[in-house]
Design an enzyme around this catalytic site. Structure first.
Site, PDB file in Angstrom:
ATOM      1  N   GLY A 102      -1.296  -9.310  -2.676  1.00 55.23           N
ATOM      2  CA  GLY A 102      -0.888  -9.041  -1.293  1.00 55.23           C
ATOM      3  C   GLY A 102      -0.642 -10.251  -0.425  1.00 55.23           C
TER       4      GLY A 102
ATOM      5  CD  GLU B 139      -7.289 -10.224   0.707  1.00 57.43           C
ATOM      6  OE1 GLU B 139      -6.091 -10.359   0.452  1.00 57.43           O
ATOM      7  OE2 GLU B 139      -8.100  -9.682  -0.060  1.00 57.43           O
ATOM      8  CG  ASP B 140      -3.047  -8.585   1.679  1.00 56.89           C
ATOM      9  OD1 ASP B 140      -4.275  -8.710   1.474  1.00 56.89           O
ATOM     10  OD2 ASP B 140      -2.336  -7.821   1.000  1.00 56.89           O
TER      11      ASP B 140
ATOM     12  CG  ASP C 166      -9.631  -0.972   3.689  1.00 60.09           C
ATOM     13  OD1 ASP C 166     -10.677  -0.380   3.954  1.00 60.09           O
ATOM     14  OD2 ASP C 166      -8.576  -0.354   3.512  1.00 60.09           O
TER      15      ASP C 166
ATOM     16  CG  PHE D 103      -2.030   3.004   3.430  1.00 61.02           C
ATOM     17  CD1 PHE D 103      -3.016   2.378   2.680  1.00 61.02           C
ATOM     18  CD2 PHE D 103      -0.721   2.937   2.997  1.00 61.02           C
ATOM     19  CE1 PHE D 103      -2.697   1.714   1.501  1.00 61.02           C
ATOM     20  CE2 PHE D 103      -0.395   2.274   1.822  1.00 61.02           C
ATOM     21  CZ  PHE D 103      -1.391   1.666   1.074  1.00 61.02           C
TER      22      PHE D 103
ATOM     23  NE  ARG E  60       2.654  -6.197  -4.081  1.00 56.90           N
ATOM     24  CZ  ARG E  60       1.350  -6.006  -3.882  1.00 56.90           C
ATOM     25  NH1 ARG E  60       0.809  -6.355  -2.752  1.00 56.90           N
ATOM     26  NH2 ARG E  60       0.598  -5.477  -4.832  1.00 56.90           N
TER      27      ARG E  60
END
Ligand code: IMP
Length: 187
Positions: A55, A109-110, A113, A162, A175
């Site tokens: 990601g 990090e993208d 969560d 999401f 992506r």
């Protein structure tokens, strides 16, 4: 792209529809802000950015090009997501190595969560005795977060949505969209 009602057109990724959440111009400004803070905090140092594949590849490449201090980059590959749910089991698909020892690490990090992936990476990094470890993440789902580490450079706090685009995927797809889109089950 704009639809006939003047609003940005939704996109379809596999079987789901998504609507625009954050435009690339805003993304660009946020990344610039993070880069500026890193430039100030790491003056006189040579940080090693550690991108978390898959990601983070777009965020990492944008961030690196906006940082102006000397730096290096490497990647690890961790995976926990299946479809649209964060998994309990983290798969390490590309490992860490000796280049970590004694270095100032900035994990890139993208999205964070639950925080499980990052917690696992922190634990794995310890064995290589880095000089310091900080985290830069583009999106942070505060309400889904279950760990207690600090996110040093957080681009954007988002609700428990999401999202796809800007490196983020739904089942491997989506992506490549330059903007970020949120799932819309009403479409
Ligand atoms: P965590 O371990 O629950 O923090 O999940 C982290 C990983 O899950 C991220 O690196 C992403 O690859 C993926 N992920 C979490 N939320 C989303 C999302 O909204 N869209 C796409 N991928 C996500």
């Amino acid at each position: 792209m704009v639809s006939t009602n003047g609003k940005p057109a939704p996109i379809k990724v596999r079987d789901k529809f998504f609507r625009l959440y954050l435009e690339k111009e805003q993304i660009d400004r946020i990344v610039g802000g993070i880069a500026g803070r890193i430039d100030m905090d790491y003056q006189g140092k040579l940080p090693l950015f550690l991108g978390v594949l898959n990601g983070a590849f777009i965020f990492a490449s944008d961030l690196l090009r906006k940082v102006s201090i000397p730096c290096e980059i490497s990647f690890v590959k961790y995976s926990s997501y299946q479809g649209m749910a964060s998994g309990e089991k983290i798969n390490r698909l590309l490992g860490l190595n000796e280049t970590i020892r004694g270095r100032d690490i900035i994990i890139v990090e993208d999205i964070v969560d639950t925080g499980l992936t990052m917690a696992q990476l922190f634990a794995d990094l310890k064995a290589y005795e880095p000089a310091s470890v900080k985290v830069a993440c583009f999106c942070f789902k505060k309400d889904a977060f279950r760990e207690n580490f600090t996110i040093d450079y957080c681009g954007l706090e988002i609700p428990d949505l999401f999202v796809v685009g800007y490196g983020l995927d739904y089942d491997g797809a989506g992506r490549n969209f330059p903007d970020i889109y949120q799932l819309d089950e009403t479409l």
